[in-house]
Design a protein around this motif. Structure first.
Motif, PDB file in Angstrom:
ATOM      1  N   THR A 113      10.027  14.051   2.744  1.00  0.00           N
ATOM      2  CA  THR A 113      10.074  12.467   3.577  1.00  0.00           C
ATOM      3  C   THR A 113      12.121  11.479   3.035  1.00  0.00           C
ATOM      4  O   THR A 113      11.722  10.550   3.206  1.00  0.00           O
ATOM      5  CB  THR A 113       9.486  11.799   1.244  1.00  0.00           C
ATOM      6  N   ASN A 168       3.710   7.565   7.307  1.00  0.00           N
ATOM      7  CA  ASN A 168       3.351   6.376   6.423  1.00  0.00           C
ATOM      8  C   ASN A 168       5.416   5.638   6.379  1.00  0.00           C
ATOM      9  O   ASN A 168       4.889   4.450   6.002  1.00  0.00           O
ATOM     10  CB  ASN A 168       2.345   6.735   5.323  1.00  0.00           C
ATOM     11  N   PHE A 169       5.556   6.177   6.258  1.00  0.00           N
ATOM     12  CA  PHE A 169       7.042   5.170   5.838  1.00  0.00           C
ATOM     13  C   PHE A 169       7.359   4.874   7.172  1.00  0.00           C
ATOM     14  O   PHE A 169       8.090   4.071   6.930  1.00  0.00           O
ATOM     15  CB  PHE A 169       7.977   6.475   4.808  1.00  0.00           C
ATOM     16  N   LEU A 219      -0.171   8.004   0.172  1.00  0.00           N
ATOM     17  CA  LEU A 219       0.057   7.273   0.844  1.00  0.00           C
ATOM     18  C   LEU A 219       1.861   7.343   1.271  1.00  0.00           C
ATOM     19  O   LEU A 219       2.291   6.823   2.472  1.00  0.00           O
ATOM     20  CB  LEU A 219      -0.228   5.920   1.300  1.00  0.00           C
ATOM     21  N   GLN A 220       2.194   7.634   0.545  1.00  0.00           N
ATOM     22  CA  GLN A 220       4.001   7.878   0.488  1.00  0.00           C
ATOM     23  C   GLN A 220       4.046   9.733   1.546  1.00  0.00           C
ATOM     24  O   GLN A 220       4.897  10.605   1.120  1.00  0.00           O
ATOM     25  CB  GLN A 220       4.905   8.348  -0.640  1.00  0.00           C
ATOM     26  N   PHE A 237       5.410   1.924   7.299  1.00  0.00           N
ATOM     27  CA  PHE A 237       6.377   0.701   6.273  1.00  0.00           C
ATOM     28  C   PHE A 237       7.631   0.732   6.637  1.00  0.00           C
ATOM     29  O   PHE A 237       7.775  -1.172   6.714  1.00  0.00           O
ATOM     30  CB  PHE A 237       6.863   1.376   5.096  1.00  0.00           C
ATOM     31  N   SER A 278       1.414  -1.342  -0.076  1.00  0.00           N
ATOM     32  CA  SER A 278      -0.346  -0.321   0.252  1.00  0.00           C
ATOM     33  C   SER A 278       0.731   1.194   0.366  1.00  0.00           C
ATOM     34  O   SER A 278       0.429   2.015  -0.346  1.00  0.00           O
ATOM     35  CB  SER A 278      -0.831   0.402   0.635  1.00  0.00           C
ATOM     36  N   VAL A 279       1.923   0.753   0.569  1.00  0.00           N
ATOM     37  CA  VAL A 279       2.576   2.727   1.426  1.00  0.00           C
ATOM     38  C   VAL A 279       3.585   2.613  -0.467  1.00  0.00           C
ATOM     39  O   VAL A 279       3.908   3.625  -0.478  1.00  0.00           O
ATOM     40  CB  VAL A 279       3.338   2.503   2.273  1.00  0.00           C
ATOM     41  N   CYS A 280       3.921   1.768  -0.229  1.00  0.00           N
ATOM     42  CA  CYS A 280       5.147   1.643  -1.679  1.00  0.00           C
ATOM     43  C   CYS A 280       3.924   2.281  -2.993  1.00  0.00           C
ATOM     44  O   CYS A 280       4.939   2.522  -4.263  1.00  0.00           O
ATOM     45  CB  CYS A 280       5.581   0.274  -1.743  1.00  0.00           C
TER      46      CYS A 280
END
Length: 336
Positions: free
Chosen positions: A142, A64-65, A59-60, A68, A52-54
């Protein structure tokens, strides 16, 4: 007559042994089926979070990372640690090889350390985002988050290699391992160091930061209600406050419930050396690993984006054109 009695007695003993063997086989089958279900849930659930995150661009985000990274650690626990550890519990009298024990001990220590500090980083991330949102949006990018995650994984690897090496386990493990045993022996000095670094410091940070998060969330909700006397705003802020409190409370409570028994019993075992404490450690270690199975369930229950991305993955819509741009963050207006 005596010969017939002896034959009957032998057949009776033989039938009892046969029944006992059948019961034992049934118990083994049930245990291995249970382990298969738990491992499958852990691997598949965390793999869904990773995909999902990738895959989905929405979601990035930094937070969320971090999820992940936690899901990746839990995924590796399900792939590597759980099958080895639960097999050792089910087969306590089996002899395990050197390579088996090295993989189990090194991976177990390493991935548990990563999971604990991942949860601590999530607490830091949410505290900064809530207390200073402008500073958070400007500074917490990020790329910075990915660097922090890489440092965490590298730091955990170096620390756990030092823990194993300076205890002599790398050398001692080359000797013959007694059947049914596959445990790392940690001396008293390193037990205290490990207890502080891997348990006391991160768990204290988690508890303190989440208490501050609850305080800040309550103050912000009170300010909204005092400034804008609107029933809709009042209801939405209260709903948001309850939802945030419930999500954070469940995550922290489950995490600590799974973690605290193991580290407390392991710390006491270094000084008491009691067989009952050793049995407690085995049960508590199972709870630590089961936490990797529980995390995806928490995501599914409390994160709507996970539910939507889960449906998109299962229905194979992620293979469609521009599927990575699909909206999975459809927040209801009454929860904002």
């Amino acid at each position: 007559m005596s010969f017939m009695n002896l034959t009957e007695e032998e057949s009776y003993v033989h039938s009892n042994i046969s029944c006992l063997d059948n019961s034992r086989k049934a118990a083994y089958i049930l245990l291995y089926m249970s382990v298969t279900v738990v491992v499958s849930l852990t691997v598949c659930g965390n793999l869904l979070v990773i995909i999902s995150v990738c895959h989905f661009k929405q979601l990035q985000t930094p937070t969320n990372f971090l999820l992940f990274s936690l899901a990746m650690a839990d995924f590796l626990v399900g792939v590597i640690v759980m099958p080895l550890y639960f097999t050792m519990l089910i087969e306590p009298h089996s002899c395990f090889g050197i390579l088996y024990c090295i993989i189990l001990d090194a991976a177990g220590f390493y991935l548990t350390c990563i999971s604990i500090y991942n949860v601590a980083l999530i607490a830091v991330d949410r505290y900064i985002a809530l207390s200073n949102p402008f500073h958070y949006s400007m500074k917490m990018t990020t790329n910075i988050t990915l660097r922090i995650i890489a440092i965490l994984w590298l730091y955990s690897l170096i620390y756990n290699m030092m823990l194993l090496y300076f205890n002599g386990n790398i050398i001692d493990i080359k000797a013959n391992i007694p059947c049914g045993e596959c445990n790392v022996k940690v001396n008293n000095e390193w037990s205290i160091i490990d207890f502080i670094i891997v348990f006391v410091l991160p768990c204290s940070m988690i508890i303190i930061l989440y208490l501050k998060i609850f305080t800040i969330a309550t103050k912000q909700a009170n300010k909204i209600r005092s400034v804008r006397k609107c029933p809709q705003i009042h209801n939405s802020s209260m709903a948001s406050e309850r939802k945030a409190a419930k999500t954070l409370g469940v995550q922290v409570a489950v995490f600590l419930l799974c973690l605290v028994p193991y580290y407390v019993s392991a710390f006491l075992n270094e000084f008491l050396r009691n067989r009952y404490v050793h049995l407690t450690i085995s049960i508590a270690a199972s709870l630590v690993y089961l936490n990797s199975s529980i995390n995806p369930i928490i995501y599914a229950l409390f994160y709507p984006w996970f539910q939507r991305s889960f449906k998109l993955i299962l229905t194979l819509r992620i293979f469609g054109t521009d599927s990575s741009l699909l909206n999975v963050l459809e927040r209801e207006t009454n929860v904002k």
